[in-house]
Scaffold this motif. Structure first.
Motif, PDB file in Angstrom:
ATOM      1  N   PRO A  30      -4.375   6.420   0.208  1.00 32.89           N
ATOM      2  CA  PRO A  30      -4.459   6.441   1.682  1.00 32.89           C
ATOM      3  C   PRO A  30      -3.166   6.823   2.376  1.00 32.89           C
ATOM      4  O   PRO A  30      -3.195   7.249   3.535  1.00 32.89           O
ATOM      5  CB  PRO A  30      -4.860   5.003   2.022  1.00 32.89           C
ATOM      6  CG  PRO A  30      -4.405   4.177   0.859  1.00 32.89           C
ATOM      7  CD  PRO A  30      -4.584   5.063  -0.334  1.00 32.89           C
ATOM      8  N   SER A  31      -2.022   6.697   1.708  1.00 31.23           N
ATOM      9  CA  SER A  31      -0.735   6.941   2.374  1.00 31.23           C
ATOM     10  C   SER A  31      -0.295   8.398   2.350  1.00 31.23           C
ATOM     11  O   SER A  31       0.662   8.750   3.042  1.00 31.23           O
ATOM     12  CB  SER A  31       0.356   6.074   1.742  1.00 31.23           C
ATOM     13  OG  SER A  31       0.107   4.720   2.004  1.00 31.23           O
TER      14      SER A  31
ATOM     15  N   VAL B 103      -0.877   2.009  -1.209  1.00 29.03           N
ATOM     16  CA  VAL B 103      -0.722   0.962  -0.187  1.00 29.03           C
ATOM     17  C   VAL B 103      -1.303   1.459   1.146  1.00 29.03           C
ATOM     18  O   VAL B 103      -0.829   2.462   1.686  1.00 29.03           O
ATOM     19  CB  VAL B 103       0.758   0.574  -0.026  1.00 29.03           C
ATOM     20  CG1 VAL B 103       0.920  -0.483   1.048  1.00 29.03           C
ATOM     21  CG2 VAL B 103       1.327   0.094  -1.359  1.00 29.03           C
ATOM     22  N   PRO B 104      -2.298   0.785   1.710  1.00 28.50           N
ATOM     23  CA  PRO B 104      -3.015   1.308   2.883  1.00 28.50           C
ATOM     24  C   PRO B 104      -2.162   1.565   4.117  1.00 28.50           C
ATOM     25  O   PRO B 104      -2.305   2.590   4.770  1.00 28.50           O
ATOM     26  CB  PRO B 104      -4.067   0.219   3.158  1.00 28.50           C
ATOM     27  CG  PRO B 104      -4.258  -0.462   1.850  1.00 28.50           C
ATOM     28  CD  PRO B 104      -2.905  -0.449   1.184  1.00 28.50           C
ATOM     29  N   ASP B 105      -1.277   0.639   4.498  1.00 27.96           N
ATOM     30  CA  ASP B 105      -0.523   0.784   5.749  1.00 27.96           C
ATOM     31  C   ASP B 105       0.877   1.361   5.540  1.00 27.96           C
ATOM     32  O   ASP B 105       1.719   1.284   6.433  1.00 27.96           O
ATOM     33  CB  ASP B 105      -0.409  -0.573   6.449  1.00 27.96           C
ATOM     34  CG  ASP B 105      -1.764  -1.090   6.896  1.00 27.96           C
ATOM     35  OD1 ASP B 105      -2.606  -0.258   7.279  1.00 27.96           O
ATOM     36  OD2 ASP B 105      -1.978  -2.316   6.848  1.00 27.96           O
TER      37      ASP B 105
ATOM     38  N   LEU C   5       3.066   9.637  -6.473  1.00 25.79           N
ATOM     39  CA  LEU C   5       3.963   8.835  -5.644  1.00 25.79           C
ATOM     40  C   LEU C   5       4.076   9.484  -4.265  1.00 25.79           C
ATOM     41  O   LEU C   5       3.867  10.692  -4.106  1.00 25.79           O
ATOM     42  CB  LEU C   5       5.367   8.758  -6.254  1.00 25.79           C
ATOM     43  CG  LEU C   5       5.575   7.861  -7.476  1.00 25.79           C
ATOM     44  CD1 LEU C   5       6.980   8.040  -8.026  1.00 25.79           C
ATOM     45  CD2 LEU C   5       5.323   6.392  -7.131  1.00 25.79           C
ATOM     46  N   VAL C   6       4.417   8.690  -3.273  1.00 29.01           N
ATOM     47  CA  VAL C   6       4.873   9.229  -1.984  1.00 29.01           C
ATOM     48  C   VAL C   6       6.279   9.776  -2.195  1.00 29.01           C
ATOM     49  O   VAL C   6       7.125   9.119  -2.809  1.00 29.01           O
ATOM     50  CB  VAL C   6       4.925   8.131  -0.904  1.00 29.01           C
ATOM     51  CG1 VAL C   6       5.473   8.699   0.400  1.00 29.01           C
ATOM     52  CG2 VAL C   6       3.559   7.502  -0.694  1.00 29.01           C
ATOM     53  N   ASN C   7       6.531  10.978  -1.704  1.00 30.73           N
ATOM     54  CA  ASN C   7       7.871  11.565  -1.796  1.00 30.73           C
ATOM     55  C   ASN C   7       8.260  12.141  -0.445  1.00 30.73           C
ATOM     56  O   ASN C   7       7.651  13.101   0.034  1.00 30.73           O
ATOM     57  CB  ASN C   7       7.909  12.666  -2.858  1.00 30.73           C
ATOM     58  CG  ASN C   7       9.264  13.352  -2.929  1.00 30.73           C
ATOM     59  OD1 ASN C   7      10.278  12.780  -2.529  1.00 30.73           O
ATOM     60  ND2 ASN C   7       9.292  14.574  -3.441  1.00 30.73           N
TER      61      ASN C   7
END
Length: 586
Positions: free
Chosen positions: A492-493, A435-437, A530-532
């Motif tokens: 991107p995140s 997710v870009p933002d 994943l973002v963690n």
């Protein structure tokens, strides 16, 4: 059966660890119970939990080991005040009354507090004191997979030492070199942290995150004025620019004149000059770290390296050492700072004092804190009028992975809490890194922190080398790696502005439930990442209990909370019983 209780306290990051015949049973920081970030008090709550958890009382405890020697630290403070007189008077007038009233008699005070626990009247009162850097070294070497290794410990200061080199072999640790206060890489980095308007002992990682936004244009200025670096990595600070040895502040007005700007006030806007100073101190730190590593390799002849101390958590510098190939393998204890020294102190007792043999660890698992049975979690949630549903495993992972793929932000609460300053999949906030933002949303709406702060990626171990310049595993999020070509646009995140990321790898061996969730997400999206980030908000410790998790969930824009097999959706909540946060600066 021999029980050893290790304690660190009274500076920052108080913690406790329990060994039984050398086996690590549990370890946890006091902050997780008190909800005071970096809490430095006597770890009463942590000790109570650890004794109850393992059904022992103080009567069962054979040895209690404190992580440093208070009298030696008092000697250093007293000598420093005298050496820098009359400038040292401010520190002397503040510190000496506290030491004379409380800390100088720490052995007596510790015994008084320990006797208050259940079984304390039957405790043998066997209280030992380790050395600060020895505790760090032990926490780094004994849980490592190495039969022998060089041990490099770098922090602010212990009793006197600021940097030490040791060799670990079998059950023995032998110190061979050290640098002493006030010449300290930790203090140098913390001084710049304070100069840039962040809090010492908690804001250093912000400087590391800010550095890639700047250019190291002040590196030469720093090396010519603040720190004189030798070829072996040893160095001396020019104390003209520092005040931590004599006053209750880190830097002198000379530092402002050197950089040509006033020190940044907390919460004021960040300018390019601040980013450039951050980039410069990081580059200088990398240079010192790498020079020290090369010297340690030559001095010891060891091919394996264990890193310890708070500066070891500078994963940018550690990543440079790893990438250099100076050592074949590098291992960093996940709790490399003072909290981990509670564990190290206990291991000093087991292996050095009691001369118990050691077997290198096949896998060190940092999940050593409290876990909560489902019934306990349900009771806590009911008391807070939470709305939830129970979901069996066969549906839970699919449901959660689907939510992540749909762009939802998930609080993931499973099993035992991590003994680490970083979330490693049991007290985590998770999101889709494509997710870009998302980075901005997570920083401003979930974590309530500075927008420049990066987020770490967690990746399925078997795919790590396809996405990043990594060989093998990195399960503790201790090193910076560079993303491969094209990955920046795919993730991107989690890719920082310099194309790097603080990477964690996950396997079925290291964290089965987390791995299963990630595998399900990969099957849906084709993305093994994943973002963690840690399950907390700014100024708050990582959550410990289901109640803590619910408070965090309700105070943020997290979409879903998963506690074991309990699922809570934000839009279904009507509770008014959660704790309203007053966010503190950190």
């Amino acid at each position: 059966m021999t029980y050893i209780l290790g304690i660190s306290a009274f500076y920052h990051d108080s913690a406790v660890a329990l060994l039984r015949d050398g086996e690590i049973l549990s370890a946890v920081q006091e902050e997780r119970f008190s909800r005071v970030k970096n809490d430095d008090v006597f770890p009463k709550n942590a000790i109570e939990w650890i004794l109850q958890q393992h059904n022992v009382t103080m009567a069962h405890i054979d040895y209690v080991v404190f992580y440093e020697k208070p009298f030696n630290k008092f000697e250093r403070i007293l000598e420093t005040c005298i050496r820098f007189a009359p400038r040292g008077y401010q520190l002397f007038s503040h510190a000496i009354p506290i030491w004379l009233k409380e800390k100088l008699f720490q052995k007596v005070n510790l015994k008084k507090q320990l006797i208050e626990f259940k079984g304390g009247e039957l405790w043998n009162q066997k209280l030992l004191f380790s050395d600060h850097h020895l505790s760090h070294s032990a926490a780094a070497f004994y849980p490592s997979p190495f039969e022998s290794a060089a041990i490099l410990t770098i922090d602010g200061v212990g009793e006197w030492a600021t940097t030490t080199v040791a060799i670990g072999s079998g059950q023995d640790i032998r110190r061979i070199k050290e640098m002493s206060f006030p010449h300290s890489l930790g203090m140098l980095y913390s001084t710049i942290t304070a100069f840039l308007g962040f809090k010492v002992n908690s804001g250093e990682y912000k400087i590391m995150g800010l550095a890639p936004y700047g250019q190291p244009v002040y590196s030469t200025l720093i090396k010519e004025n603040l720190v004189n670096i030798k070829s072996d990595g040893s160095f001396r600070l020019n104390m003209k620019y520092f005040r931590f040895a004599t006053e209750l502040r880190m830097y002198s007005s000379e530092l402002e004149r050197l950089f040509g700007i006033s020190a940044r006030q907390p919460e004021s806007s960040l300018e390019q000059v601040h980013m450039d100073i951050a980039a410069s101190i990081q580059e200088v730190t990398d240079e010192i770290f790498l020079a020290l590593a090369r010297y340690v390799r030559e001095l010891t002849g060891e091919v394996n390296l264990c890193l310890a101390g708070g500066v070891a958590l500078n994963c940018a510098a550690a990543g440079k050492v790893l990438k250099s190939g100076v050592f074949e393998r590098i291992w960093i204890q996940p709790a490399a700072g003072d909290a981990g020294s509670a564990l190290g102190a206990a291991q000093v007792c087991h292996h050095l004092y009691l001369q118990s043999p050691r077997t290198p660890a096949s896998d060190y698992m940092p999940y050593l804190g409290p876990a909560f049975e489902q019934d306990t979690a349900l009771t806590q949630l009911d008391n807070m009028d939470a709305e939830y549903r129970l979901v069996p495993d066969e549906q839970l992972f699919q449901l959660t992975a689907d939510a992540l793929a749909d762009g939802k932000i998930i609080a993931w609460f499973q099993g035992k809490a991590e003994f680490s300053p970083r979330a490693l999949g049991n007290r985590s906030i998770l999101a889709d890194p494509r997710v870009p933002d998302l980075k901005r949303e997570l920083n401003l709406k979930i974590k309530y922190r500075e927008s420049f702060r990066p987020f770490a990626p967690v990746i399925l171990e078997e795919y790590a080398s396809e996405w990043f310049d990594i060989e093998g595993a990195s399960p503790y999020m201790n090193f910076i790696y560079t993303a491969k070509d094209g990955v920046n646009h795919k993730l991107p995140s989690v890719i920082h502005v310099d194309g790097t990321a603080r990477l964690q790898t996950v396997s079925e061996r290291t964290n089965q439930r987390f791995y299963r969730l990630m595998k399900q997400f990969y099957e849906i999206t084709g993305c093994p990442v994943l973002v963690n980030t840690s399950l907390n908000v700014r100024g708050e410790p990582m959550v410990l209990s289901p109640e803590d998790a619910f408070n965090c969930f309700m105070n943020t824009e997290i979409d879903m909370l998963v506690i074991g097999n309990i699922v809570l959706d934000k839009h279904q909540q009507r509770s008014q019983k959660y704790q309203k946060y007053n966010y503190e600066l950190d």
